[in-house]
Design a protein around this motif. Structure first.
Motif, PDB file in Angstrom:
ATOM      1  N   GLY A  52      31.113  35.130  30.439  1.00  0.00           N
ATOM      2  CA  GLY A  52      30.325  36.033  29.863  1.00  0.00           C
ATOM      3  C   GLY A  52      31.579  36.616  28.899  1.00  0.00           C
ATOM      4  N   ASN A  53      32.953  36.327  29.033  1.00  0.00           N
ATOM      5  CA  ASN A  53      34.146  36.967  28.253  1.00  0.00           C
ATOM      6  C   ASN A  53      34.001  36.000  26.790  1.00  0.00           C
ATOM      7  OD1 ASN A  53      35.086  34.725  29.513  1.00  0.00           O
ATOM      8  ND2 ASN A  53      37.162  35.515  29.059  1.00  0.00           N
ATOM      9  N   ILE A  54      33.220  35.128  26.895  1.00  0.00           N
ATOM     10  CA  ILE A  54      33.261  34.153  25.616  1.00  0.00           C
ATOM     11  C   ILE A  54      32.321  34.804  24.458  1.00  0.00           C
ATOM     12  CG2 ILE A  54      33.089  32.133  24.659  1.00  0.00           C
ATOM     13  CD1 ILE A  54      35.740  32.222  26.391  1.00  0.00           C
ATOM     14  N   LEU A  55      32.821  34.946  23.314  1.00  0.00           N
ATOM     15  CA  LEU A  55      31.847  35.117  22.164  1.00  0.00           C
ATOM     16  C   LEU A  55      32.162  34.037  21.180  1.00  0.00           C
ATOM     17  CD1 LEU A  55      29.784  37.198  20.547  1.00  0.00           C
ATOM     18  CD2 LEU A  55      31.780  38.209  19.485  1.00  0.00           C
ATOM     19  N   ALA A  56      30.946  33.451  20.716  1.00  0.00           N
ATOM     20  CA  ALA A  56      31.245  32.343  19.831  1.00  0.00           C
ATOM     21  C   ALA A  56      29.843  32.204  18.773  1.00  0.00           C
ATOM     22  CB  ALA A  56      31.350  30.838  20.516  1.00  0.00           C
ATOM     23  N   GLY A  57      30.071  31.584  17.564  1.00  0.00           N
ATOM     24  CA  GLY A  57      28.932  31.348  16.748  1.00  0.00           C
ATOM     25  C   GLY A  57      29.287  30.695  15.617  1.00  0.00           C
ATOM     26  N   THR A  58      28.257  30.120  14.803  1.00  0.00           N
ATOM     27  CA  THR A  58      28.648  29.662  13.385  1.00  0.00           C
ATOM     28  C   THR A  58      27.740  30.396  12.413  1.00  0.00           C
ATOM     29  OG1 THR A  58      28.970  27.530  14.254  1.00  0.00           O
ATOM     30  CG2 THR A  58      28.159  27.902  12.049  1.00  0.00           C
ATOM     31  N   THR A  59      28.398  30.930  11.267  1.00  0.00           N
ATOM     32  CA  THR A  59      27.774  31.722  10.185  1.00  0.00           C
ATOM     33  C   THR A  59      26.828  30.959   9.634  1.00  0.00           C
ATOM     34  OG1 THR A  59      29.412  31.467   8.774  1.00  0.00           O
ATOM     35  CG2 THR A  59      29.586  33.285  10.080  1.00  0.00           C
ATOM     36  N   LEU A  60      25.979  31.386   8.677  1.00  0.00           N
ATOM     37  CA  LEU A  60      24.811  30.743   7.813  1.00  0.00           C
ATOM     38  C   LEU A  60      25.120  31.312   6.453  1.00  0.00           C
ATOM     39  CD1 LEU A  60      21.651  31.499  10.111  1.00  0.00           C
ATOM     40  CD2 LEU A  60      23.059  29.445  10.109  1.00  0.00           C
ATOM     41  N   VAL A  61      24.379  30.648   5.550  1.00  0.00           N
ATOM     42  CA  VAL A  61      24.510  30.852   4.177  1.00  0.00           C
ATOM     43  C   VAL A  61      24.527  32.415   4.089  1.00  0.00           C
ATOM     44  CG1 VAL A  61      23.304  30.708   2.013  1.00  0.00           C
ATOM     45  CG2 VAL A  61      23.584  28.525   3.556  1.00  0.00           C
ATOM     46  N   ASP A  62      23.715  33.108   4.585  1.00  0.00           N
ATOM     47  CA  ASP A  62      23.554  34.575   4.438  1.00  0.00           C
ATOM     48  C   ASP A  62      24.129  35.359   5.301  1.00  0.00           C
ATOM     49  OD1 ASP A  62      21.864  33.935   6.401  1.00  0.00           O
ATOM     50  OD2 ASP A  62      20.003  34.729   5.384  1.00  0.00           O
ATOM     51  N   THR A  63      25.137  34.909   6.109  1.00  0.00           N
ATOM     52  CA  THR A  63      25.799  35.800   6.767  1.00  0.00           C
ATOM     53  C   THR A  63      26.813  36.478   6.296  1.00  0.00           C
ATOM     54  OG1 THR A  63      25.601  34.017   8.989  1.00  0.00           O
ATOM     55  CG2 THR A  63      27.112  35.926   9.048  1.00  0.00           C
ATOM     56  N   PRO A  64      26.919  38.003   6.451  1.00  0.00           N
ATOM     57  CA  PRO A  64      28.050  38.861   5.774  1.00  0.00           C
ATOM     58  C   PRO A  64      29.125  38.700   6.491  1.00  0.00           C
ATOM     59  CG  PRO A  64      26.183  40.139   7.143  1.00  0.00           C
ATOM     60  CD  PRO A  64      25.776  38.700   7.209  1.00  0.00           C
ATOM     61  N   ASP A  65      30.071  38.928   5.748  1.00  0.00           N
ATOM     62  CA  ASP A  65      31.480  38.772   6.316  1.00  0.00           C
ATOM     63  C   ASP A  65      31.940  39.637   7.409  1.00  0.00           C
ATOM     64  OD1 ASP A  65      32.168  36.793   4.402  1.00  0.00           O
ATOM     65  OD2 ASP A  65      33.009  38.312   3.001  1.00  0.00           O
ATOM     66  N   ASP A  66      31.217  40.848   7.410  1.00  0.00           N
ATOM     67  CA  ASP A  66      31.439  41.807   8.660  1.00  0.00           C
ATOM     68  C   ASP A  66      30.798  41.382   9.810  1.00  0.00           C
ATOM     69  OD1 ASP A  66      28.766  42.454   8.023  1.00  0.00           O
ATOM     70  OD2 ASP A  66      29.269  44.612   7.193  1.00  0.00           O
ATOM     71  N   ALA A  67      30.136  40.261   9.869  1.00  0.00           N
ATOM     72  CA  ALA A  67      29.634  39.781  11.122  1.00  0.00           C
ATOM     73  C   ALA A  67      30.397  39.070  12.012  1.00  0.00           C
ATOM     74  CB  ALA A  67      28.342  38.854  10.759  1.00  0.00           C
ATOM     75  N   LEU A  68      31.704  38.680  11.232  1.00  0.00           N
ATOM     76  CA  LEU A  68      32.650  37.652  11.881  1.00  0.00           C
ATOM     77  C   LEU A  68      33.519  38.904  12.696  1.00  0.00           C
ATOM     78  CD1 LEU A  68      34.030  35.707   8.849  1.00  0.00           C
ATOM     79  CD2 LEU A  68      32.828  34.956  11.064  1.00  0.00           C
ATOM     80  N   PRO A  69      34.014  38.230  14.001  1.00  0.00           N
ATOM     81  CA  PRO A  69      34.863  39.169  14.884  1.00  0.00           C
ATOM     82  C   PRO A  69      36.232  39.519  14.222  1.00  0.00           C
ATOM     83  CG  PRO A  69      34.956  36.808  15.667  1.00  0.00           C
ATOM     84  CD  PRO A  69      33.861  36.968  14.625  1.00  0.00           C
ATOM     85  N   ALA A  70      36.741  40.629  14.563  1.00  0.00           N
ATOM     86  CA  ALA A  70      38.030  41.223  13.986  1.00  0.00           C
ATOM     87  C   ALA A  70      39.091  40.183  14.219  1.00  0.00           C
ATOM     88  CB  ALA A  70      38.261  42.585  14.356  1.00  0.00           C
ATOM     89  N   GLY A  71      40.065  40.248  13.676  1.00  0.00           N
ATOM     90  CA  GLY A  71      41.317  39.282  13.840  1.00  0.00           C
ATOM     91  C   GLY A  71      41.080  38.039  13.906  1.00  0.00           C
ATOM     92  N   ILE A  72      40.126  37.588  13.186  1.00  0.00           N
ATOM     93  CA  ILE A  72      39.995  36.066  12.661  1.00  0.00           C
ATOM     94  C   ILE A  72      40.760  35.536  11.730  1.00  0.00           C
ATOM     95  CG2 ILE A  72      38.217  36.428  10.725  1.00  0.00           C
ATOM     96  CD1 ILE A  72      36.500  34.321  12.097  1.00  0.00           C
ATOM     97  N   ILE A 102      24.435  31.489  14.484  1.00  0.00           N
ATOM     98  CA  ILE A 102      23.933  30.699  15.362  1.00  0.00           C
ATOM     99  C   ILE A 102      24.786  30.766  16.754  1.00  0.00           C
ATOM    100  CG2 ILE A 102      23.782  28.331  16.111  1.00  0.00           C
ATOM    101  CD1 ILE A 102      22.774  27.505  13.395  1.00  0.00           C
ATOM    102  N   ARG A 103      23.957  31.147  17.728  1.00  0.00           N
ATOM    103  CA  ARG A 103      25.026  31.267  18.958  1.00  0.00           C
ATOM    104  C   ARG A 103      24.862  30.076  19.921  1.00  0.00           C
ATOM    105  NH1 ARG A 103      28.260  35.535  18.134  1.00  0.00           N
ATOM    106  NH2 ARG A 103      27.139  37.221  17.509  1.00  0.00           N
ATOM    107  N   PRO A 104      25.696  29.705  20.438  1.00  0.00           N
ATOM    108  CA  PRO A 104      25.716  28.275  21.221  1.00  0.00           C
ATOM    109  C   PRO A 104      25.041  28.698  22.426  1.00  0.00           C
ATOM    110  CG  PRO A 104      27.973  28.836  20.661  1.00  0.00           C
ATOM    111  CD  PRO A 104      27.228  29.994  20.269  1.00  0.00           C
ATOM    112  N   GLU A 105      24.282  27.589  22.672  1.00  0.00           N
ATOM    113  CA  GLU A 105      23.337  27.680  24.217  1.00  0.00           C
ATOM    114  C   GLU A 105      24.307  26.794  24.969  1.00  0.00           C
ATOM    115  OE1 GLU A 105      19.350  26.682  23.952  1.00  0.00           O
ATOM    116  OE2 GLU A 105      18.868  28.453  22.577  1.00  0.00           O
ATOM    117  N   TRP A 106      25.129  27.292  25.878  1.00  0.00           N
ATOM    118  CA  TRP A 106      25.932  26.569  26.803  1.00  0.00           C
ATOM    119  C   TRP A 106      26.327  27.528  28.093  1.00  0.00           C
ATOM    120  CZ3 TRP A 106      31.642  25.759  24.594  1.00  0.00           C
ATOM    121  CH2 TRP A 106      32.047  26.995  23.779  1.00  0.00           C
ATOM    122  N   PRO A 107      26.853  26.913  28.961  1.00  0.00           N
ATOM    123  CA  PRO A 107      27.205  27.877  30.141  1.00  0.00           C
ATOM    124  C   PRO A 107      28.486  28.530  30.144  1.00  0.00           C
ATOM    125  CG  PRO A 107      27.228  25.579  30.853  1.00  0.00           C
ATOM    126  CD  PRO A 107      26.862  25.435  29.271  1.00  0.00           C
ATOM    127  N   ALA A 108      28.886  28.903  28.953  1.00  0.00           N
ATOM    128  CA  ALA A 108      30.191  29.656  28.748  1.00  0.00           C
ATOM    129  C   ALA A 108      30.335  30.843  29.462  1.00  0.00           C
ATOM    130  CB  ALA A 108      30.492  29.930  27.306  1.00  0.00           C
TER     131      ALA A 108
END
Length: 213
Positions: free
Chosen positions: A11-31, A3-9
């Motif tokens: 362009g250098n901001i990347l944000a989201g929430t994983t779901l039940v079926d989101t693979p681990d490699d979808a997370l940004p490096a360095g988390i 899920i990607r936020p719908e907000w006026p952030a």
């Protein structure tokens, strides 16, 4: 899927929430994750990286390219923050205990910016129709702010249905953060997409993250 936020952030901001079926490699490096304790302590991402073990905290701030702030939830409220100029980010884990203890206010205070410069996004949490609590929860909020009574509805069992999203907005508004987005989901009701501790105590967790690219 994320899920990607719908907000006026910016362009250098990347944000989201994983779901039940989101693979681990979808997370940004360095988390890097916290040891969440339903409190109000906020740490910097530098402190997180320097620690040998995950730090006991429920909020984290970042302020340099490559920093990733993240929290894990499964009914509690995940809140992501950024400044309008894209220079600072934060993430907070706000169940009712953390909310009542001031984790959101502490996170805003840790950002080196005026409240009017802060944007907030509420990720998936349990909705009011599915979040039953006792008198002690309501009293914890009403003692802090009598207006919080409006976030609780009495049910037929002599208990209360609590609105985590409304409580979160109220706490942020009190410290001047009014540009708040998201908050339209129910982790308990949406079985296909979200983990819910109330529905299944053995469930996993979603990760809500925000990164400075």
């Amino acid at each position: 899927a994320v899920i990607r936020p719908e907000w006026p952030a910016p362009g250098n901001i990347l944000a989201g929430t994983t779901l039940v079926d989101t693979p681990d490699d979808a997370l940004p490096a360095g988390i890097a994750l916290l040891n969440q304790v339903h409190g109000a302590r906020v740490v910097s991402i530098d402190e997180v990286h320097a620690a040998i073990d995950p730090l006991d905290a429920d909020g984290v701030i970042g302020f340099a390219a490559g920093h990733v702030c993240a929290v894990r939830t499964a009914d509690c409220l995940p809140v992501l923050f950024c400044t309008r100029d894209g220079s600072q980010i934060a993430a907070a884990h706000a169940g009712w205990r953390g909310l009542a203890a001031g984790v959101l206010e502490n996170t805003v205070a840790a950002l080196r910016a005026g409240s009017s410069e802060v944007l907030a996004w509420f990720g998936p949490a349990i909705s009011q129709p599915n979040f039953e609590v006792g008198d002690e929860v309501r009293e914890a909020f009403v003692a802090h702010d009598p207006d919080a009574a409006g976030c609780f509805v009495a049910n037929a069992r002599g208990r209360w249905q609590a609105d985590l999203y409304a409580l979160g907005r109220q706490r942020l508004a009190a410290v001047g953060v009014t540009r708040v987005f998201g908050g339209d989901w129910c982790t308990y009701a949406d079985v296909a997409r979200f983990h819910s501790y109330r529905r299944d105590p053995g469930c996993g967790r979603m990760v809500s993250y925000i990164a400075l690219k």
